[in-house]
Design a protein around this motif. Structure first.
Motif, short mmCIF file in Angstrom:
data_model
loop_
_atom_site.label_atom_id
_atom_site.label_comp_id
_atom_site.label_asym_id
_atom_site.label_seq_id
_atom_site.Cartn_x
_atom_site.Cartn_y
_atom_site.Cartn_z
N ASP A 162 29.52 39.61 39.61
CA ASP A 162 30.12 38.69 38.64
C ASP A 162 30.56 37.43 39.35
O ASP A 162 30.99 37.47 40.50
CB ASP A 162 31.31 39.35 37.93
CG ASP A 162 32.47 39.56 38.88
OD1 ASP A 162 33.27 38.63 39.04
OD2 ASP A 162 32.55 40.65 39.48
N ASN A 163 30.42 36.34 38.65
CA ASN A 163 30.73 35.06 39.27
C ASN A 163 32.22 34.70 39.19
O ASN A 163 32.62 33.70 39.79
CB ASN A 163 29.89 33.95 38.63
CG ASN A 163 28.49 33.90 39.26
OD1 ASN A 163 28.19 34.67 40.17
ND2 ASN A 163 27.67 32.99 38.78
N ASP A 164 33.01 35.49 38.49
CA ASP A 164 34.45 35.23 38.47
C ASP A 164 35.00 35.41 39.89
O ASP A 164 35.70 34.55 40.43
CB ASP A 164 35.18 36.18 37.52
CG ASP A 164 34.79 35.95 36.06
OD1 ASP A 164 34.53 34.79 35.71
OD2 ASP A 164 34.74 36.93 35.30
N ARG A 165 34.67 36.54 40.48
CA ARG A 165 35.18 36.80 41.85
C ARG A 165 34.51 35.89 42.87
O ARG A 165 35.14 35.45 43.82
CB ARG A 165 34.98 38.27 42.22
CG ARG A 165 36.01 39.17 41.55
CD ARG A 165 35.79 40.61 41.92
NE ARG A 165 34.42 40.99 41.65
CZ ARG A 165 33.73 41.87 42.38
NH1 ARG A 165 34.28 42.44 43.41
NH2 ARG A 165 32.49 42.16 42.05
N LEU A 166 33.22 35.62 42.66
CA LEU A 166 32.54 34.69 43.57
C LEU A 166 33.27 33.34 43.56
O LEU A 166 33.55 32.76 44.62
CB LEU A 166 31.08 34.50 43.16
CG LEU A 166 30.31 33.39 43.90
CD1 LEU A 166 30.19 33.70 45.39
CD2 LEU A 166 28.92 33.20 43.31
N ALA A 167 33.62 32.88 42.36
CA ALA A 167 34.29 31.57 42.25
C ALA A 167 35.64 31.60 42.97
O ALA A 167 36.04 30.63 43.62
CB ALA A 167 34.47 31.21 40.78
#
Ligand code: GLU
Length: 380
Positions: A162-167
């Protein structure tokens, strides 16, 4: 958590943000049929981004959508994809996604640069010095990095997913002061607002208490594409890094301008600043793998806030890789600082005592001028 009313909400986080990571989810980018990108929306947010840049903010985009965009060109229909199909779709979609951002920002004379990362790049490998330096260089050159997970090479174990944690990891990595997650909902609620008329919007979170976590747990099943759980995980990472995080509704045409105009959102407020948080991490969060002894001139330079140059190093001890934490000792053996070494112990031993301009000749490659950059160094 505060019960501040909407009008009293401290908006200064978004307004005053200087280095801002903006995460954009697939649902915002794709048209309703799921067949292509919403070019109008992209063009509109490009205007917001250009305006924010003119106001002096540095921007990094974490854009999802590679898998969604890559389905159609590969003839992958609706329905759940296998992991390898996701990876193939990402490969086909990423090039289109990056192109779409490039087209949207070109009229504003803003260059974009694609950066694909895996979990490893942001969590441990070489303490992410490489990715951090590249992103900092792109920002200093005036580009907007457009970041996504490197889905094609990331295997199950090293995927964010997921890109939430990547961000949030990106925000931590570049010491951003603000992370904005543009979503299909305007923040965190005490319960699912589509089912529960009593659901209360949460304006501000200062502490990720079990009570707050529980709100995400319940809500996740009912609404949101990425879900609130990953958003709260992102908040935990961001807050620990001294970065404020905002969850805002990105569906409208100008979501960033809307935020500035006081659109409703949830702000997660950290207790420290990014710089301070990073220094704490270097000083206390890492186990040193070796030490460098430096001469009296270097001790003075470090105390004056300068970086540690190879010329001032007299001895290298221990075995460490580039990016590992090391202790810096004065000529008397007393610890004076800790920092992240830009060189491995082997290379450090070869360049110690040398002028920075000689590094390339000694090592056969051009590395950093500093043994430890001052941003990666904390005095005791
Ligand atoms: N990296 C995925 C993509 O670009 C998206 C992950 C997410 O939506 O959080 O398709």
């Amino acid at each position: 958590m505060s019960n501040a009313t909407h009008a009293q909400r401290p908006i200064e986080g978004v307004e005053k943000g200087k280095r801002v990571v903006i995460k954009i989810g697939s649902a915002l980018l794709m048209n309703e049929a799921g067949t292509g990108l919403r070019q109008d929306w992209l063009d509109a947010i490009a205007c917001d981004l250009a305006a924010w840049r003119r106001e002096g903010r540095e921007i990094l985009l974490v854009s999802s959508g590679a898998i969604a965009v890559g389905r159609a060109p590969l003839g992958l229909g609706a329905g759940t994809l296998r992991l390898e199909e996701c990876q193939a779709a990402a490969a086909a979609g990423q090039i289109r996604l990056a192109h779409a951002w490039q087209e949207a920002l070109a009229p504003h004379a803003i260059a974009i640069a694609q950066v694909l990362l895996t979990l490893e790049d942001t969590e441990s490998r070489r303490r992410y010095l490489n990715a951090r330096t590249t992103l900092n260089t792109l920002l200093s050159l005036g580009a907007i990095p457009v970041i996504n997970e490197n889905d094609t090479v990331a295997t199950e174990e090293i995927r964010f997913g997921d890109n939430d944690r990547l961000a949030a990891r990106v925000a931590q990595m570049v010491s951003a002061d603000t992370l904005i997650l543009l979503s299909d909902i305007d923040g965190l609620y005490s319960a699912d607002p589509r089912r529960d008329a009593m659901a209360r919007h949460i304006e501000e979170v200062r502490d990720l208490t079990p009570e707050i976590e529980a709100m995400a747990g319940e809500a996740q099943l009912a609404y949101g594409t990425g879900g609130m759980v990953t958003k709260l995980q992102a908040a935990r990472i961001a807050m620990a890094a001294g970065c404020r995080m905002v969850i805002a509704d990105g569906r409208g045409a100008h979501p960033l301008e809307a935020l500035k105009a006081d659109a409703r959102c949830t702000s997660f407020l950290p207790s420290s600043e990014p710089k301070q948080a990073r220094k704490q991490w270097i000083a206390g969060g890492l186990s040193p793998c070796g030490h460098l002894v430096v001469d009296a001139g270097a001790v003075k330079a470090l105390k004056d806030g300068k970086s540690l140059l190879p010329a001032g190093v007299t001895e290298v001890a221990g075995t460490f890789a580039r990016g590992d934490a090391v202790i810096v000792k004065g000529p008397d053996g007393q610890e004076i600082a800790r920092g992240l070494s830009a060189y491995s112990s082997t290379d450090a031993a070869r360049i110690l005592g040398h002028k920075s301009r000689d590094i390339a000749a000694v090592l056969g490659y051009r590395g950093r001028d500093e043994m430890i950059h001052r941003d990666d160094l904390v005095l005791r």
